[in-house]
Every structure is written in structure tokens, then in C-alpha cells.
Design an enzyme around this catalytic site. Structure first.
Site, PDB file in Angstrom:
ATOM      1  N   GLU A  78       0.843  -1.197   0.000  1.00 55.71           N
ATOM      2  CA  GLU A  78       0.000   0.000   0.000  1.00 55.71           C
ATOM      3  C   GLU A  78       0.880   1.249   0.000  1.00 55.71           C
ATOM      4  OE1 GLU A  78      -3.509   1.939   2.858  1.00 55.71           O
ATOM      5  OE2 GLU A  78      -2.035   0.551   3.723  1.00 55.71           O
ATOM      6  N   LYS A 144      -9.631   2.574  -2.145  1.00 52.44           N
ATOM      7  CA  LYS A 144      -9.796   1.984  -0.807  1.00 52.44           C
ATOM      8  C   LYS A 144     -11.152   2.365  -0.224  1.00 52.44           C
ATOM      9  CE  LYS A 144      -7.308   1.650   3.630  1.00 52.44           C
ATOM     10  NZ  LYS A 144      -6.136   2.182   4.373  1.00 52.44           N
ATOM     11  N   CYS A 178      -5.410  -2.903   2.792  1.00 53.84           N
ATOM     12  CA  CYS A 178      -5.146  -2.783   4.229  1.00 53.84           C
ATOM     13  C   CYS A 178      -6.389  -2.918   5.112  1.00 53.84           C
ATOM     14  CB  CYS A 178      -4.401  -1.475   4.495  1.00 53.84           C
ATOM     15  SG  CYS A 178      -3.449  -1.488   6.042  1.00 53.84           S
TER      16      CYS A 178
END
Length: 313
Positions: A78, A144, A178
Site C-alpha cells: 500500500e 480503498k 489494508c
């Protein structure tokens, strides 16, 4: 924006439900995945130079050229160009600029799909955006969805609205970022009636996941693999960032049974792991837990801004 999750039992309009009266063999995956060959995925677990895009592009280019043998997919962490920073106004890039062009170059030169996230700006908004870059320049994006409020990510970045599932070398791949790992509904592997198969074969998480919560990372990677009857790949970073947060890797490959195929902690590493297509198909045929899954849908309120659409660049 508010997001409402509603579960529906026996909702005939929802495509993910498999009728309970059908025999399991009716949903055998083999007829839909016979063209799948084993997939080689390379995990690059590395330290990241704090907020230094040029240094990180140079570092990861060097590491990519250290890969031995052929590979189909190369996975970077990331925010691989900056580390996990909220300095988006200073560091954000437009699509098709230097990092995107660099990823295109790496994909063309290696013949592999390149995955990694970096900070992107679109219409004065910032996104933690994963870019899916194929050789030849075919590009897809995933923004995300779940923003890490404990670091105020939600105050700097805009959340994504769409899950990305795409095909590469006969495999259906779902890339995530994540904190998404903590939210199983978002990544639930549903039955796709149009494809007559589960939506994806491997979920790939790119992360900056700190040492203090690494056992959560280890546990949830296994959970996502087990519940989704899918391989799961997690690529984390190592080292210390500009906020003095420590990272110890634990990049991993997990089987659909939740077994650890590969893991590495604390040190930089470049590892290629081959995912076995036959083992995946056979396990799904023997243990079709998806046939008993609950129906659900995720409903979003519409934005008033007509120009705010996930993936727009």
C-alpha cells in the site's frame, strides 16, 4: 454519506443465492475453470522511503529486476511510493502521470500484472488508489473503501464505492487495501449467476499494517481465505515510517483451507509463490460452503455531486 447493509433471506431478486433444493454437483466449478492454469504471484515486502516518490520508484524497480524466473503477478505494498501518509496535497498525482507510467513500463518489461496503491487526486479529491496495470497498458483501479479513521485517513481521502474483480490469466482476482481486511461483507465471495461460478479465486491485500497489530493481520488473512473458499495474498511493508510506526511484514499466501503456504516477517523479501488451480477447484467441489451462504446487498446513498464516481480519472 451513510451506508446501510441489509440482509435478505430467500430474496429471489438477488443473484448470489444458490437454491437449496439443487444438488451440490449442479454448482461444480470445474466446467467454468478448466482453462485455469497455475498462477505465479510475486510478493515484494520492502521498507519504504518516507514521502519520497522518486526514491521508492527506483527502489521497487531494482527489486522487480531481482525477481528470478517468470511470474504472472507482481504485488507491491500500500502507498508504495510514499508510505502511509496523510500529506496528500503535497504528494498526490493525477492518473497517467509518473507512477502510472512507471507501472506501465514495469508491466511491459516483465510481462506481468503489476498491483500497488498510491495517492491519486481526481477533481480536488484524494484517493488511496490501487492501480491494476497489465502489459500493454490496460489499466483498472480500486479506491480503498474503508479508510483508517485512527490515523484520520477518512478526513484526508475519499472512500471508494466499487469493488474490483477482474480476470488475469484465467484467474478472477479481487484486490483490496489494508483496513479493508477487517470488513468481511465488503469482500464476500458471492455466487455469480452470469458466470456460474464464485466471483473470484484470489483476494490480494496490499498494506501498511503495523507491528503492534500484526496478529490481527495474520488471523484475518486466514479468515478471509476460509470464508471465501479462496486463496488470499497479503503484502505488507517492513521498517519504520516518518511517524515512527514500526512494520514487521508478515506478507503471506494463504490457501482456501486457511493453511499458510508462505509467510515472512521482519526482513525485506522477494518471493514468488505458485497458486494451484486444480487444488482450488477440487476443494470447492468437495466443500461447497457457498451453497449455504446468506443473501445480502449493500446499499449506498447517492452523492449529489455528479462528477464523483469511483474510478473516474
Amino acid at each position: 454519506m451513510r451506508v446501510s447493509l441489509r440482509a435478505f433471506q430467500n430474496d429471489s431478486s438477488f443473484g448470489a443465492k444458490i437454491p437449496s433444493h439443487f444438488p451440490y454437483h449442479f454448482f461444480s466449478l470445474r466446467s467454468n475453470t478448466t482453462t485455469m492454469q497455475d498462477l505465479k504471484i510475486t510478493l515484494i515486502q520492502s521498507d519504504i522511503n518516507w514521502e519520497d516518490v522518486e526514491a521508492n520508484l527506483s527502489t521497487f524497480e531494482e527489486k522487480i529486476w531481482q525477481i528470478t524466473g517468470s511470474t504472472d503477478v507482481i504485488v507491491l505494498p500500500e502507498m508504495f511510493t510514499t508510505g502511509f501518509t496523510m500529506a496528500a496535497p503535497k504528494l498526490a498525482e493525477h492518473m497517467n502521470m509518473r507512477t502510472t507510467k512507471w507501472m506501465r513500463q514495469m508491466a511491459d518489461q516483465t510481462g506481468a500484472l503489476i498491483l500497488g496503491s498510491f495517492i491519486v487526486t481526481v477533481h480536488d479529491r484524494y484517493y488511496n488508489r490501487l492501480v491494476w496495470m497489465e502489459p500493454g497498458g490496460n489499466v483498472k483501479t480500486y479506491d480503498k473503501r474503508h479508510l483508517f479513521r485512527m490515523a484520520n485517513e477518512h478526513k484526508t481521502f475519499s472512500a471508494g464505492e466499487s469493488l474490483l474483480v477482474a480476470n488475469w490469466k484465467g484467474w478472477r482476482i479481487c484486490p483490496l487495501i489494508c483496513y479493508d481486511l477487517r470488513f468481511p461483507v465488503w469482500s464476500r465471495n458471492k455466487w455469480d449467476l452470469n458466470l456460474n461460478r464464485l466471483s473470484y479465486d484470489v483476494a490480494i491485500y496490499v498494506a501498511n499494517w503495523p507491528t503492534t497489530r500484526i496478529e490481527t493481520w495474520n488471523t484475518l488473512l486466514k479468515a478471509r481465505a476460509i470464508e471465501n473458499l479462496s486463496y488470499v495474498v497479503g503484502v505488507n511493508r517492513v521498517g519504520q515510517d516518518g511517524n515512527d510506526i514500526e512494520y514487521n511484514g508478515h506478507s503471506s499466501v494463504i490457501s482456501p483451507k486457511g493453511e499458510i503456504i508462505f509467510t515472512n516477517d521482519s526482513v525485506e523479501t522477494i518471493r514468488t509463490v505458485e497458486l494451484n488451480a486444480h487444488s482450488l477447484q477440487a476443494f470447492r467441489d468437495r466443500f461447497p460452503a457457498y451453497a449455504d451462504a446468506d443473501d445480502f446487498t449493500i446499499e449506498f446513498e447517492e452523492y449529489e455531486e455528479s462528477d464523483f464516481r469511483s474510478g473516474q480519472s
